[in-house]
Design an enzyme around this catalytic site. Structure first.
Site, mmCIF file in Angstrom:
data_model
loop_
_atom_site.group_PDB
_atom_site.id
_atom_site.type_symbol
_atom_site.label_atom_id
_atom_site.label_comp_id
_atom_site.label_asym_id
_atom_site.label_seq_id
_atom_site.Cartn_x
_atom_site.Cartn_y
_atom_site.Cartn_z
ATOM 1 N N ASP A 1 50.116 36.637 25.793
ATOM 2 C CA ASP A 1 50.299 38.055 25.487
ATOM 3 C C ASP A 1 51.734 38.280 25.031
ATOM 4 O O ASP A 1 52.673 37.748 25.628
ATOM 5 C CB ASP A 1 49.999 38.883 26.740
ATOM 6 C CG ASP A 1 49.816 40.358 26.449
ATOM 7 O OD1 ASP A 1 50.700 40.963 25.797
ATOM 8 O OD2 ASP A 1 48.795 40.921 26.875
ATOM 9 N N ASN B 1 39.517 45.795 30.220
ATOM 10 C CA ASN B 1 39.399 47.242 30.069
ATOM 11 C C ASN B 1 38.396 47.589 28.979
ATOM 12 O O ASN B 1 38.368 46.943 27.941
ATOM 13 C CB ASN B 1 40.764 47.847 29.713
ATOM 14 C CG ASN B 1 41.831 47.503 30.733
ATOM 15 O OD1 ASN B 1 41.592 47.550 31.923
ATOM 16 N ND2 ASN B 1 42.999 47.140 30.256
ATOM 17 N N GLN C 1 41.924 50.648 27.569
ATOM 18 C CA GLN C 1 41.785 49.730 26.432
ATOM 19 C C GLN C 1 42.561 50.292 25.253
ATOM 20 O O GLN C 1 42.351 51.419 24.835
ATOM 21 C CB GLN C 1 40.313 49.551 26.064
ATOM 22 C CG GLN C 1 40.101 48.535 24.964
ATOM 23 C CD GLN C 1 38.631 48.332 24.611
ATOM 24 O OE1 GLN C 1 37.765 49.125 24.954
ATOM 25 N NE2 GLN C 1 38.355 47.252 23.903
ATOM 26 N N HIS D 1 38.641 41.672 25.018
ATOM 27 C CA HIS D 1 39.578 40.625 25.418
ATOM 28 C C HIS D 1 39.726 40.651 26.934
ATOM 29 O O HIS D 1 39.578 41.687 27.567
ATOM 30 C CB HIS D 1 40.941 40.760 24.731
ATOM 31 C CG HIS D 1 41.610 42.088 24.915
ATOM 32 N ND1 HIS D 1 41.187 43.243 24.278
ATOM 33 C CD2 HIS D 1 42.675 42.442 25.662
ATOM 34 C CE1 HIS D 1 41.972 44.249 24.626
ATOM 35 N NE2 HIS D 1 42.873 43.792 25.466
ATOM 36 N N HIS E 1 42.276 39.702 29.992
ATOM 37 C CA HIS E 1 43.636 39.350 30.405
ATOM 38 C C HIS E 1 43.561 38.357 31.550
ATOM 39 O O HIS E 1 42.803 38.547 32.501
ATOM 40 C CB HIS E 1 44.392 40.587 30.918
ATOM 41 C CG HIS E 1 44.688 41.597 29.884
ATOM 42 N ND1 HIS E 1 45.914 41.679 29.266
ATOM 43 C CD2 HIS E 1 43.930 42.593 29.363
ATOM 44 C CE1 HIS E 1 45.897 42.692 28.403
ATOM 45 N NE2 HIS E 1 44.695 43.252 28.446
#
Length: 136
Positions: A32, A88, A95, A101, A103
């Site tokens: 990230d 999310n 989101q 995606h 995390h």
């Protein structure tokens, strides 16, 4: 299928450079760019789905298998002692990019990051009402 204007589709499919940790024909795992902590990574499907609701079941199960493999590697290589998986769906849930995606956030005994919520205290009746609403 890729969505042309989706930034995560472009990253997942290698059109935009990333700090890639893993890649196969269906997924890319990247670091990230705005991490919560050391090793914070994202699992990105190469095929576009806005969120979990649109993600095909086959991809959903594959994401968790991949997350488990990467979690073990992160713990070994980064010496993390825990892991948060955060996913999310929708603006109300936080989101910010409309591409599914997951995390992966390695945790360390010395980090001060918290992923907390204040636990509620519903009555038995409230819980039963919600249960019935979902199952009936």
């Amino acid at each position: 299928m890729k969505k042309e204007e989706c930034i995560f589709c472009k990253i997942a499919n290698g059109e935009i450079p990333s700090k890639t940790l893993y890649e196969d024909e269906k997924f890319r795992i990247i670091l990230d760019l705005k991490p919560i902590g050391r090793g914070h990574a994202l699992i990105l499907p190469k095929a576009h789905a806005d969120d979990l609701y649109e993600l095909p079941e086959e991809s959903a199960s594959a994401v968790m298998i991949l997350a488990k493999k990467m979690a073990i590697k992160m713990a070994e290589k980064l010496h993390s002692v825990g892991l948060n998986l955060v996913q999310n769906n929708g603006e109300a849930a936080g989101q910010t990019v409309r591409h599914f995606h997951l995390h992966m956030i390695p945790r360390y005994s010395s980090d001060d990051e918290k992923i907390n919520w204040i636990p509620g205290s519903p009555t038995e009746e409230e819980l039963e009402t919600v249960r019935k609403q979902i199952v009936e």
